[in-house]
Design an enzyme around this catalytic site. Structure first.
Site, PDB file in Angstrom:
ATOM      1  N   LEU A  54      16.026  43.466  26.842  1.00  0.00           N
ATOM      2  CA  LEU A  54      15.957  43.832  28.129  1.00  0.00           C
ATOM      3  C   LEU A  54      14.549  43.341  28.666  1.00  0.00           C
ATOM      4  O   LEU A  54      13.603  43.590  28.022  1.00  0.00           O
ATOM      5  CB  LEU A  54      16.227  45.216  28.541  1.00  0.00           C
ATOM      6  CG  LEU A  54      17.552  45.606  28.285  1.00  0.00           C
ATOM      7  CD1 LEU A  54      17.566  47.302  28.857  1.00  0.00           C
ATOM      8  CD2 LEU A  54      18.703  45.023  29.207  1.00  0.00           C
ATOM      9  N   ASP A  55      14.614  42.361  29.595  1.00  0.00           N
ATOM     10  CA  ASP A  55      13.287  42.043  30.142  1.00  0.00           C
ATOM     11  C   ASP A  55      12.287  43.278  30.450  1.00  0.00           C
ATOM     12  O   ASP A  55      12.764  44.318  30.823  1.00  0.00           O
ATOM     13  CB  ASP A  55      13.257  41.464  31.437  1.00  0.00           C
ATOM     14  CG  ASP A  55      13.940  39.977  31.094  1.00  0.00           C
ATOM     15  OD1 ASP A  55      13.854  39.500  29.879  1.00  0.00           O
ATOM     16  OD2 ASP A  55      14.240  39.328  32.101  1.00  0.00           O
ATOM     17  N   GLN A  56      11.230  43.340  30.413  1.00  0.00           N
ATOM     18  CA  GLN A  56      10.240  44.295  30.830  1.00  0.00           C
ATOM     19  C   GLN A  56      10.605  44.881  32.220  1.00  0.00           C
ATOM     20  O   GLN A  56      10.589  46.159  32.228  1.00  0.00           O
ATOM     21  CB  GLN A  56       8.869  43.765  30.925  1.00  0.00           C
ATOM     22  CG  GLN A  56       7.803  44.955  31.172  1.00  0.00           C
ATOM     23  CD  GLN A  56       6.278  44.464  31.172  1.00  0.00           C
ATOM     24  OE1 GLN A  56       6.058  43.543  30.132  1.00  0.00           O
ATOM     25  NE2 GLN A  56       5.278  45.079  31.826  1.00  0.00           N
ATOM     26  N   ARG A 156      18.857  36.466  36.019  1.00  0.00           N
ATOM     27  CA  ARG A 156      17.766  35.889  37.112  1.00  0.00           C
ATOM     28  C   ARG A 156      17.926  34.706  37.586  1.00  0.00           C
ATOM     29  O   ARG A 156      17.749  34.017  38.659  1.00  0.00           O
ATOM     30  CB  ARG A 156      16.353  36.265  36.455  1.00  0.00           C
ATOM     31  CG  ARG A 156      16.281  37.764  36.121  1.00  0.00           C
ATOM     32  CD  ARG A 156      14.996  37.927  34.988  1.00  0.00           C
ATOM     33  NE  ARG A 156      13.745  37.352  35.836  1.00  0.00           N
ATOM     34  CZ  ARG A 156      12.598  37.315  35.054  1.00  0.00           C
ATOM     35  NH1 ARG A 156      12.441  37.865  34.033  1.00  0.00           N
ATOM     36  NH2 ARG A 156      11.331  37.135  35.913  1.00  0.00           N
TER      37      ARG A 156
END
Length: 217
Positions: A54-56, A156
């Site tokens: 998962l992205d930050q 995104r």
């Protein structure tokens, strides 16, 4: 930092990863998930390991494997697209359609000035995301995303280039405006297992979603 546990059995944990906590150690240093893995042993000899990314900025469901055999099986389930993933995101704008499917191949590009990012490209890796509009508040839309593939930054880029409405707060594909982080939340995860019940977890919407008027989904 308290990390809520959404699911637990002998071979798996699903945690509700807080927004802002990276999986890997940043180059500049600072906290990351690794700092909490010892606490997440919960009586087991081995520390659990993350199965996917998962992205930050992204909050929500993150699957951890409690032993190497489980890690291998769960990783294969992700690679074979057997895992059902449900994300919720707030995009900047009002969508005309109620639902649809975005199919945009993605490729990684890098420049010395801007660093790396993903872009739609015909020669890129095929990427598919199904989406559905859930609610509108003050010119913003809460969208459910169900990705078939798991490309880097897929949701995104698909929001920005496929829907034409970037996620609020996205510093790369949007404008950073409207929120202190990219408003994307991994709300649900279902991982099938051949001989056991599936691993299922749901992560409640975080407080910053509610602060923007989206408190229930």
């Amino acid at each position: 930092m308290n990390i809520p546990i959404l699911y637990e059995d002998a071979e798996a944990l699903v945690i509700d990863k807080p927004a802002g906590l990276p999986i890997d150690r940043p180059r500049a240093g600072g906290a990351c998930l690794e700092d909490y893995l010892e606490d997440l042993k919960l009586g087991f000899q081995r520390a659990p390991l993350p199965v996917h990314r998962l992205d930050q900025d992204t909050s929500g469901c993150l699957l951890l494997a409690r032993n190497p055999k489980a890690l291998k099986r769960f990783s294969a389930a992700f690679e074979e697209r057997l895992v059902e993933k449900r994300y919720l995101g707030i995009v900047d704008g009002v969508l005309e359609q109620e639902e649809g499917t975005i199919a945009l191949s993605l490729s990684k590009v890098s420049t010395a000035k801007s660093g790396w990012r993903m872009i739609p490209a015909r020669k890129g890796k095929p990427s598919t995301t199904h989406w559905r509009k859930l609610a509108e508040v003050d010119g913003r839309t809460l969208v459910e995303f169900r990705p078939e593939t798991g490309r880097t930054h897929q949701i995104r880029v698909h929001a920005a280039s496929g829907l034409g409405a970037a996620l609020i707060g996205d510093p790369v594909y949007g404008s950073r405006k409207g929120a202190p982080r990219t408003m994307l939340h991994a709300a649900g995860l279902l991982v099938p297992r051949p001989t056991k019940d599936p691993i299922g977890a749901m992560a409640p919407l975080p407080a910053d979603f509610a602060a923007l008027g989206f408190g229930d989904a």
